[in-house]
Write a protein that holds these residues in place. Sequence first.
Motif, PDB file in Angstrom:
ATOM      1  N   ILE A  34      13.428  -9.094  -4.683  1.00 48.31           N
ATOM      2  CA  ILE A  34      12.607  -8.884  -3.482  1.00 48.31           C
ATOM      3  C   ILE A  34      12.971  -7.548  -2.834  1.00 48.31           C
ATOM      4  CG2 ILE A  34      12.198  -9.721  -1.127  1.00 48.31           C
ATOM      5  CD1 ILE A  34      12.625 -12.613  -2.344  1.00 48.31           C
ATOM      6  N   LYS A  35      14.260  -7.285  -2.693  1.00 56.46           N
ATOM      7  CA  LYS A  35      14.710  -6.029  -2.080  1.00 56.46           C
ATOM      8  C   LYS A  35      14.352  -4.813  -2.939  1.00 56.46           C
ATOM      9  CE  LYS A  35      16.574  -7.446   1.742  1.00 56.46           C
ATOM     10  NZ  LYS A  35      16.052  -6.994   3.040  1.00 56.46           N
ATOM     11  N   LEU A  36      14.438  -4.962  -4.260  1.00 59.52           N
ATOM     12  CA  LEU A  36      14.069  -3.852  -5.138  1.00 59.52           C
ATOM     13  C   LEU A  36      12.574  -3.547  -5.002  1.00 59.52           C
ATOM     14  CD1 LEU A  36      15.071  -1.833  -7.224  1.00 59.52           C
ATOM     15  CD2 LEU A  36      14.621  -3.562  -8.987  1.00 59.52           C
ATOM     16  N   ALA A  37      11.755  -4.590  -4.934  1.00 66.18           N
ATOM     17  CA  ALA A  37      10.318  -4.389  -4.714  1.00 66.18           C
ATOM     18  C   ALA A  37      10.071  -3.771  -3.340  1.00 66.18           C
ATOM     19  CB  ALA A  37       9.577  -5.716  -4.862  1.00 66.18           C
ATOM     20  N   ALA A  38      10.828  -4.193  -2.341  1.00 65.02           N
ATOM     21  CA  ALA A  38      10.684  -3.625  -0.991  1.00 65.02           C
ATOM     22  C   ALA A  38      11.011  -2.133  -0.999  1.00 65.02           C
ATOM     23  CB  ALA A  38      11.573  -4.364  -0.001  1.00 65.02           C
ATOM     24  N   ALA A  39      11.944  -1.717  -1.838  1.00 70.75           N
ATOM     25  CA  ALA A  39      12.239  -0.289  -1.973  1.00 70.75           C
ATOM     26  C   ALA A  39      10.999   0.453  -2.472  1.00 70.75           C
ATOM     27  CB  ALA A  39      13.415  -0.072  -2.924  1.00 70.75           C
ATOM     28  N   GLY A  40      10.260  -0.178  -3.380  1.00 77.27           N
ATOM     29  CA  GLY A  40       9.017   0.429  -3.861  1.00 77.27           C
ATOM     30  C   GLY A  40       7.964   0.522  -2.772  1.00 77.27           C
ATOM     31  N   VAL A  41       7.875  -0.505  -1.943  1.00 77.12           N
ATOM     32  CA  VAL A  41       6.942  -0.475  -0.813  1.00 77.12           C
ATOM     33  C   VAL A  41       7.301   0.686   0.113  1.00 77.12           C
ATOM     34  CG1 VAL A  41       6.143  -1.715   1.249  1.00 77.12           C
ATOM     35  CG2 VAL A  41       6.420  -2.942  -0.917  1.00 77.12           C
ATOM     36  N   LYS A  42       8.579   0.827   0.416  1.00 76.15           N
ATOM     37  CA  LYS A  42       9.016   1.909   1.313  1.00 76.15           C
ATOM     38  C   LYS A  42       8.772   3.277   0.687  1.00 76.15           C
ATOM     39  CE  LYS A  42      10.165  -0.714   4.641  1.00 76.15           C
ATOM     40  NZ  LYS A  42       9.277  -0.752   5.814  1.00 76.15           N
ATOM     41  N   ALA A  43       8.894   3.383  -0.633  1.00 80.53           N
ATOM     42  CA  ALA A  43       8.611   4.654  -1.308  1.00 80.53           C
ATOM     43  C   ALA A  43       7.153   5.035  -1.118  1.00 80.53           C
ATOM     44  CB  ALA A  43       8.953   4.561  -2.797  1.00 80.53           C
ATOM     45  N   ARG A  44       6.255   4.055  -1.234  1.00 80.21           N
ATOM     46  CA  ARG A  44       4.824   4.328  -1.043  1.00 80.21           C
ATOM     47  C   ARG A  44       4.511   4.661   0.413  1.00 80.21           C
ATOM     48  NH1 ARG A  44       0.810   3.186  -4.575  1.00 80.21           N
ATOM     49  NH2 ARG A  44      -0.184   4.703  -3.238  1.00 80.21           N
ATOM     50  N   GLN A  45       5.332   4.162   1.334  1.00 74.92           N
ATOM     51  CA  GLN A  45       5.138   4.460   2.752  1.00 74.92           C
ATOM     52  C   GLN A  45       5.791   5.786   3.146  1.00 74.92           C
ATOM     53  OE1 GLN A  45       6.860   0.942   4.516  1.00 74.92           O
ATOM     54  NE2 GLN A  45       4.907  -0.170   4.477  1.00 74.92           N
ATOM     55  N   GLY A  46       6.542   6.393   2.230  1.00 76.25           N
ATOM     56  CA  GLY A  46       7.207   7.653   2.523  1.00 76.25           C
ATOM     57  C   GLY A  46       8.453   7.495   3.366  1.00 76.25           C
ATOM     58  N   LYS A  47       9.090   6.343   3.323  1.00 79.15           N
ATOM     59  CA  LYS A  47      10.249   6.051   4.167  1.00 79.15           C
ATOM     60  C   LYS A  47      11.537   6.063   3.345  1.00 79.15           C
ATOM     61  CE  LYS A  47       7.497   3.590   7.509  1.00 79.15           C
ATOM     62  NZ  LYS A  47       7.288   2.376   8.267  1.00 79.15           N
ATOM     63  N   LEU A  48      12.151   7.235   3.288  1.00 86.26           N
ATOM     64  CA  LEU A  48      13.352   7.447   2.487  1.00 86.26           C
ATOM     65  C   LEU A  48      14.485   6.513   2.890  1.00 86.26           C
ATOM     66  CD1 LEU A  48      14.855   9.078   0.334  1.00 86.26           C
ATOM     67  CD2 LEU A  48      15.397  10.767   2.108  1.00 86.26           C
ATOM     68  N   VAL A  49      14.720   6.359   4.180  1.00 86.94           N
ATOM     69  CA  VAL A  49      15.811   5.495   4.643  1.00 86.94           C
ATOM     70  C   VAL A  49      15.569   4.056   4.178  1.00 86.94           C
ATOM     71  CG1 VAL A  49      16.939   4.536   6.687  1.00 86.94           C
ATOM     72  CG2 VAL A  49      16.407   6.963   6.600  1.00 86.94           C
TER      73      VAL A  49
END
Length: 173
Positions: A73-88
């Motif tokens: 779930i967290k690894l997928a969430a990292a992908g969501v944040k990448a698409r949102q442009g949120k490096l942190v």
Amino acid sequence: MHPHPISDPRGHSWGSSDDSLDPADAVGCHNVYCWAVDLFNHGYVWEAHEAWESLWIAAGRVGPAATFLKGLIKLAAAGVKARQGKLVGVRRHARRAAELFQQAADDRSFSSELRFGLSCQLMRQNSMNVLDAAASIIDPTPQPVLRVLPVVLHPIFPGDAAESPPPTANDQA
């Protein structure tokens, strides 16, 4: 960016019913898991996140299997944040995924390979690879679904054909 799949009326799953999983339905849970892997591998990280979350809930949210699922779930969430442009956000979720996979690996009574077809240590390394590549995978530009994570999951379950090589990171669907 695309509208939220569930909470936005423009989302593709707006108004869909909540089909809770029965933890006793091993075949149904396996099918949802494999579906989530396919979603993840094709760039549908939010949808994979949602599917794995339903399995995490069915697993009771505690124990090594739930911890492994939480890592996915967290690894997928990292992908969501990448698409949102949120490096942190990418870094935070990738780091937490690595911690969760290590936590699951530390439980010697648990075999992620038997249960999920994936090694905890491989998934930990995949998470660290995302963490290391975080700055280069950020892509908030509106476009069709895009695979942004440098990870392809290829679960191998007992009895699977061993001669089928796992896909590489360069394999695009």
